[in-house]
Write a protein that holds these residues in place. Structure first.
Motif, mmCIF file in Angstrom:
data_model
loop_
_atom_site.group_PDB
_atom_site.id
_atom_site.type_symbol
_atom_site.label_atom_id
_atom_site.label_comp_id
_atom_site.label_asym_id
_atom_site.label_seq_id
_atom_site.Cartn_x
_atom_site.Cartn_y
_atom_site.Cartn_z
ATOM 1 N N ILE A 128 11.912 77.003 -50.729
ATOM 2 C CA ILE A 128 11.384 77.718 -49.570
ATOM 3 C C ILE A 128 10.739 76.677 -48.658
ATOM 4 O O ILE A 128 9.809 75.992 -49.064
ATOM 5 C CB ILE A 128 10.350 78.774 -50.003
ATOM 6 N N ILE A 129 11.271 76.581 -47.453
ATOM 7 C CA ILE A 129 10.768 75.601 -46.489
ATOM 8 C C ILE A 129 9.996 76.349 -45.398
ATOM 9 O O ILE A 129 10.496 77.332 -44.832
ATOM 10 C CB ILE A 129 11.919 74.792 -45.868
ATOM 11 N N ARG A 130 8.775 75.898 -45.140
ATOM 12 C CA ARG A 130 7.940 76.561 -44.137
ATOM 13 C C ARG A 130 8.651 76.601 -42.792
ATOM 14 O O ARG A 130 9.224 75.626 -42.340
ATOM 15 C CB ARG A 130 6.608 75.830 -43.983
ATOM 16 N N VAL A 159 7.569 85.066 -48.822
ATOM 17 C CA VAL A 159 8.601 84.712 -49.804
ATOM 18 C C VAL A 159 7.994 83.891 -50.947
ATOM 19 O O VAL A 159 8.254 84.162 -52.122
ATOM 20 C CB VAL A 159 9.774 83.966 -49.134
ATOM 21 N N ALA A 160 7.169 82.902 -50.614
ATOM 22 C CA ALA A 160 6.570 82.056 -51.649
ATOM 23 C C ALA A 160 5.672 82.881 -52.572
ATOM 24 O O ALA A 160 5.779 82.779 -53.805
ATOM 25 C CB ALA A 160 5.767 80.923 -51.003
ATOM 26 N N ASN A 161 4.813 83.689 -52.000
ATOM 27 C CA ASN A 161 3.873 84.469 -52.811
ATOM 28 C C ASN A 161 4.573 85.518 -53.657
ATOM 29 O O ASN A 161 4.275 85.657 -54.848
ATOM 30 C CB ASN A 161 2.818 85.133 -51.918
ATOM 31 N N GLU A 162 5.484 86.260 -53.050
ATOM 32 C CA GLU A 162 6.138 87.347 -53.787
ATOM 33 C C GLU A 162 7.097 86.841 -54.858
ATOM 34 O O GLU A 162 7.157 87.403 -55.944
ATOM 35 C CB GLU A 162 6.851 88.299 -52.817
ATOM 36 N N SER A 163 7.834 85.791 -54.581
ATOM 37 C CA SER A 163 8.740 85.266 -55.609
ATOM 38 C C SER A 163 7.929 84.691 -56.771
ATOM 39 O O SER A 163 8.251 84.927 -57.943
ATOM 40 C CB SER A 163 9.701 84.226 -55.037
ATOM 41 N N GLY A 164 6.870 83.964 -56.460
ATOM 42 C CA GLY A 164 6.024 83.401 -57.516
ATOM 43 C C GLY A 164 5.362 84.473 -58.367
ATOM 44 O O GLY A 164 5.332 84.389 -59.597
ATOM 45 N N ALA A 165 4.829 85.499 -57.713
ATOM 46 C CA ALA A 165 4.184 86.593 -58.450
ATOM 47 C C ALA A 165 5.205 87.326 -59.326
ATOM 48 O O ALA A 165 4.904 87.698 -60.469
ATOM 49 C CB ALA A 165 3.520 87.564 -57.478
ATOM 50 N N GLY A 166 6.414 87.522 -58.796
ATOM 51 C CA GLY A 166 7.448 88.200 -59.576
ATOM 52 C C GLY A 166 7.841 87.422 -60.815
ATOM 53 O O GLY A 166 7.994 87.992 -61.905
ATOM 54 N N ALA A 200 15.165 83.282 -52.719
ATOM 55 C CA ALA A 200 14.045 83.269 -53.669
ATOM 56 C C ALA A 200 13.523 84.661 -53.986
ATOM 57 O O ALA A 200 13.056 84.911 -55.100
ATOM 58 C CB ALA A 200 12.919 82.395 -53.130
ATOM 59 N N LEU A 201 13.578 85.585 -53.038
ATOM 60 C CA LEU A 201 13.097 86.941 -53.319
ATOM 61 C C LEU A 201 13.983 87.679 -54.313
ATOM 62 O O LEU A 201 13.527 88.618 -54.971
ATOM 63 C CB LEU A 201 12.973 87.757 -52.026
ATOM 64 N N GLU A 202 15.221 87.255 -54.438
ATOM 65 C CA GLU A 202 16.140 87.892 -55.385
ATOM 66 C C GLU A 202 16.079 87.267 -56.777
ATOM 67 O O GLU A 202 16.609 87.825 -57.739
ATOM 68 C CB GLU A 202 17.569 87.845 -54.851
ATOM 69 N N VAL A 203 15.446 86.125 -56.910
ATOM 70 C CA VAL A 203 15.361 85.445 -58.206
ATOM 71 C C VAL A 203 14.718 86.329 -59.272
ATOM 72 O O VAL A 203 15.254 86.470 -60.378
ATOM 73 C CB VAL A 203 14.647 84.079 -58.077
ATOM 74 N N PRO A 204 13.569 86.975 -59.001
ATOM 75 C CA PRO A 204 12.937 87.769 -60.069
ATOM 76 C C PRO A 204 13.803 88.899 -60.620
ATOM 77 O O PRO A 204 13.784 89.147 -61.824
ATOM 78 C CB PRO A 204 11.669 88.311 -59.397
ATOM 79 N N VAL A 205 14.572 89.572 -59.778
ATOM 80 C CA VAL A 205 15.381 90.679 -60.299
ATOM 81 C C VAL A 205 16.480 90.171 -61.241
ATOM 82 O O VAL A 205 16.789 90.797 -62.257
ATOM 83 C CB VAL A 205 15.933 91.588 -59.171
ATOM 84 N N ALA A 206 17.061 89.012 -60.932
ATOM 85 C CA ALA A 206 18.063 88.435 -61.834
ATOM 86 C C ALA A 206 17.405 87.950 -63.124
ATOM 87 O O ALA A 206 17.963 88.114 -64.217
ATOM 88 C CB ALA A 206 18.817 87.305 -61.145
ATOM 89 N N LEU A 207 16.212 87.358 -63.009
ATOM 90 C CA LEU A 207 15.475 86.952 -64.215
ATOM 91 C C LEU A 207 15.168 88.168 -65.085
ATOM 92 O O LEU A 207 15.269 88.109 -66.311
ATOM 93 C CB LEU A 207 14.172 86.246 -63.835
ATOM 94 N N GLN A 208 14.787 89.268 -64.439
ATOM 95 C CA GLN A 208 14.483 90.486 -65.186
ATOM 96 C C GLN A 208 15.712 90.976 -65.962
ATOM 97 O O GLN A 208 15.610 91.347 -67.131
ATOM 98 C CB GLN A 208 14.000 91.575 -64.232
ATOM 99 N N ALA A 209 16.869 90.960 -65.300
ATOM 100 C CA ALA A 209 18.099 91.386 -65.981
ATOM 101 C C ALA A 209 18.385 90.487 -67.178
ATOM 102 O O ALA A 209 18.760 90.968 -68.255
ATOM 103 C CB ALA A 209 19.275 91.367 -64.996
ATOM 104 N N MET A 210 18.186 89.189 -67.021
ATOM 105 C CA MET A 210 18.392 88.267 -68.137
ATOM 106 C C MET A 210 17.378 88.509 -69.251
ATOM 107 O O MET A 210 17.735 88.512 -70.427
ATOM 108 C CB MET A 210 18.301 86.814 -67.662
#
Length: 154
Positions: free
Chosen positions: A85-87, A96-103, A60-70
């Protein structure tokens, strides 16, 4: 299109839309089901299979960088973020939840492109399994609706 029709979910029409999907591979069985449900729903609403670009990233932390490239390519009318993301026993879940969501949110605003965020944040696997198909479909519907709305507002 009248003002009252802008963004009306009853009028979902994905014909001609191009959608990018970024799927985290962590918890791959669940995120795979999210992706399957999302792509099936996009196609059900008229998005051509050829107009769907689907990539995977480690987590999930890598999702924003790929979205940015797209987003930077300007080839897509909407994007979709998929993950699970499972607690666990440590603070890592919140990070992970906060940073991926914010990104994801920041990218949507910075690039003026709708991003449907279907990164599940759950307490356990049972909660994830109970949500994967519905949230995958929801993400597709949000992507189409918001792409239509932004086109109507331009």
């Amino acid at each position: 299109m009248q003002d009252s029709d802008k963004g009306n979910p009853q009028q979902l029409n994905g014909q001609g839309l191009r959608v990018g999907i970024v799927q985290a591979r962590f918890n791959a069985e669940m995120t795979g089901k999210l992706a399957q449900a999302c792509m099936a729903e996009l196609q059900r609403h008229g998005v051509s299979a050829a107009a769907i670009e689907h990539v995977t990233v480690p987590g999930a932390l890598e999702v924003p960088v790929a979205l940015q490239a797209m987003a930077r390519t300007k080839r897509h009318d909407a994007l979709v973020a998929l993950g699970c993301i499972i607690r666990g026993e440590t603070y890592h879940f919140e990070l992970v939840a906060n940073e991926s969501g914010a990104g994801v949110t920041r990218l949507s605003l910075d690039h003026h492109i709708p991003i449907a965020n279907a990164i599940l944040t759950v307490e356990n696997e049972a909660q994830a399994w109970a949500r994967v198909e519905e949230k995958g479909r929801d993400a597709a519907q949000v992507a189409i609706e918001m792409a239509q709305l932004l086109k109507a507002l331009q």
